[in-house]
Motif scaffolding. Structure first.
Motif, short mmCIF file in Angstrom:
data_model
loop_
_atom_site.label_atom_id
_atom_site.label_comp_id
_atom_site.label_asym_id
_atom_site.label_seq_id
_atom_site.Cartn_x
_atom_site.Cartn_y
_atom_site.Cartn_z
N ALA A 120 -10.61 10.02 5.66
CA ALA A 120 -9.32 10.40 6.23
C ALA A 120 -8.16 10.05 5.31
O ALA A 120 -7.04 10.49 5.54
CB ALA A 120 -9.12 9.73 7.59
N GLY A 121 -8.44 9.23 4.27
CA GLY A 121 -7.38 8.97 3.31
C GLY A 121 -7.13 7.51 2.98
O GLY A 121 -6.21 7.21 2.21
N ALA A 122 -7.90 6.58 3.54
CA ALA A 122 -7.70 5.17 3.21
C ALA A 122 -8.11 4.89 1.78
O ALA A 122 -8.97 5.57 1.21
CB ALA A 122 -8.50 4.28 4.17
N ASP A 123 -7.49 3.89 1.17
CA ASP A 123 -7.75 3.55 -0.23
C ASP A 123 -8.85 2.51 -0.39
O ASP A 123 -9.48 2.42 -1.43
CB ASP A 123 -6.48 3.02 -0.89
N ASP A 124 -9.05 1.69 0.63
CA ASP A 124 -10.01 0.60 0.52
C ASP A 124 -10.33 0.11 1.93
O ASP A 124 -9.72 0.56 2.91
CB ASP A 124 -9.44 -0.54 -0.32
N TYR A 125 -11.30 -0.80 2.03
CA TYR A 125 -11.58 -1.40 3.32
C TYR A 125 -11.98 -2.85 3.13
O TYR A 125 -12.45 -3.26 2.07
CB TYR A 125 -12.70 -0.64 4.06
N VAL A 126 -11.73 -3.64 4.17
CA VAL A 126 -12.09 -5.05 4.19
C VAL A 126 -12.83 -5.31 5.49
O VAL A 126 -12.39 -4.88 6.56
CB VAL A 126 -10.84 -5.96 4.11
N VAL A 127 -13.96 -5.98 5.39
CA VAL A 127 -14.75 -6.29 6.58
C VAL A 127 -14.19 -7.55 7.24
O VAL A 127 -13.94 -8.56 6.59
CB VAL A 127 -16.23 -6.50 6.21
N LYS A 128 -13.96 -7.46 8.55
CA LYS A 128 -13.46 -8.60 9.32
C LYS A 128 -14.62 -9.50 9.75
O LYS A 128 -15.71 -9.00 10.03
CB LYS A 128 -12.70 -8.12 10.56
N PRO A 129 -14.39 -10.83 9.83
CA PRO A 129 -13.17 -11.54 9.42
C PRO A 129 -13.12 -11.70 7.91
O PRO A 129 -14.15 -11.86 7.26
CB PRO A 129 -13.31 -12.90 10.11
N ALA A 130 -11.91 -11.64 7.35
CA ALA A 130 -11.74 -11.75 5.91
C ALA A 130 -10.81 -12.92 5.59
O ALA A 130 -9.84 -13.16 6.32
CB ALA A 130 -11.17 -10.47 5.34
N SER A 131 -11.11 -13.61 4.52
CA SER A 131 -10.26 -14.72 4.11
C SER A 131 -8.96 -14.20 3.52
O SER A 131 -8.85 -13.05 3.10
CB SER A 131 -10.98 -15.58 3.08
N GLY A 132 -7.96 -15.08 3.47
CA GLY A 132 -6.70 -14.72 2.84
C GLY A 132 -6.87 -14.36 1.39
O GLY A 132 -6.17 -13.47 0.87
N GLU A 133 -7.82 -15.01 0.71
CA GLU A 133 -8.05 -14.73 -0.71
C GLU A 133 -8.58 -13.31 -0.90
O GLU A 133 -8.18 -12.60 -1.84
CB GLU A 133 -9.05 -15.73 -1.30
N VAL A 134 -9.49 -12.88 -0.01
CA VAL A 134 -10.04 -11.53 -0.11
C VAL A 134 -8.95 -10.49 0.15
O VAL A 134 -8.81 -9.51 -0.60
CB VAL A 134 -11.21 -11.33 0.87
N LEU A 135 -8.17 -10.70 1.20
CA LEU A 135 -7.08 -9.77 1.49
C LEU A 135 -6.10 -9.67 0.34
O LEU A 135 -5.67 -8.59 -0.05
CB LEU A 135 -6.35 -10.21 2.76
#
Length: 232
Positions: free
Chosen positions: A93-108
């Protein structure tokens, strides 16, 4: 400081992400639904959107599509484990990336920096020859300084990941790059499981630059190896 719009309905996730980002100097605005998120987009003018897929009312997928219809701001999906199908659809749909929850502040932080770097022209390498600012590839004109792409004289609206992928592939026409190489160079990831990022972005890019995406002339698949640009 990055202005981040977090569209997430879970209060605990809202609180955790907001705290982690604010500790790192970012300004964060939160929205608990897709509808309020779109309103906040116009009011807050963020540099980046963190978007949950499972939202009440308007889905995260619809929010992503509506944002993409209006602007090419970086969008990172927040995905729950096991939601692979929704996550892939979100990328399409157009997202650039994804992060799996829960994610640390460092990963974000790392993912945000990587996405935002796609909006900045690469610094010239004084040790080697500089490529021309504007290049022509068939009907495409690529301006690496202005970060503009035109097809038959009409400017194309590309998401940050689509633009960086095109810039990277077109810098070496005919050279084949594996999905892993593209992950490392474009998304700055090293986990092979994220190869779906590459495939989804290629599909979206072809839809914008190719006359017939089913028979691509620019971004070509080399089966068993990866992708290449041209030759035309």
């Amino acid at each position: 400081m990055t202005r981040v719009l977090l569209i997430e309905d879970d209060p605990a996730v809202q609180k955790g992400v907001t705290l982690a980002l604010r500790r790192r100097g970012h300004e964060v605005e939160t929205a608990g639904s897709g509808e309020t998120g779109l309103l906040a987009l116009d009011r807050f003018h963020p540099d980046l959107v963190l978007l949950d897929l499972m939202l009440p009312g308007m889905s995260g997928l619809e929010v992503c599509r509506r944002i993409r219809e209006r602007q090419q701001i970086p969008i990172i999906i927040l995905s729950a484990r096991g939601d692979d199908i929704d996550m892939v659809v979100g990328l399409e749909a157009g997202a650039d990336d994804y992060v799996v929850k829960p994610a640390s502040g460092e990963v974000l932080e790392a993912r945000m920096r990587a996405v935002l770097r796609r909006l900045v022209p690469p610094a010239p390498d004084d040790a080697g020859p500089r490529p021309p600012a504007r290049e022509s590839h068939g009907a495409l004109t690529v301006d690496r300084v202005a970060l503009r792409v035109e097809k038959d004289g009409t400017e194309l609206v590309l998401a940050p990941s689509e633009l960086k992928l095109l810039l990277f592939l077109s810098s070496a026409p005919g050279q084949v790059f594996s999905r892993q190489q593209l992950l490392e160079q474009v998304w700055e990831h090293s986990y092979y499981g994220d190869a779906r990022l590459v495939d989804a972005c290629v599909m979206r890019l072809r839809g914008k630059i190719e006359d017939d995406p089913r028979h691509p002339a620019y971004v070509q698949t080399v089966r068993g190896f990866g992708y290449r640009f041209g030759p035309l």
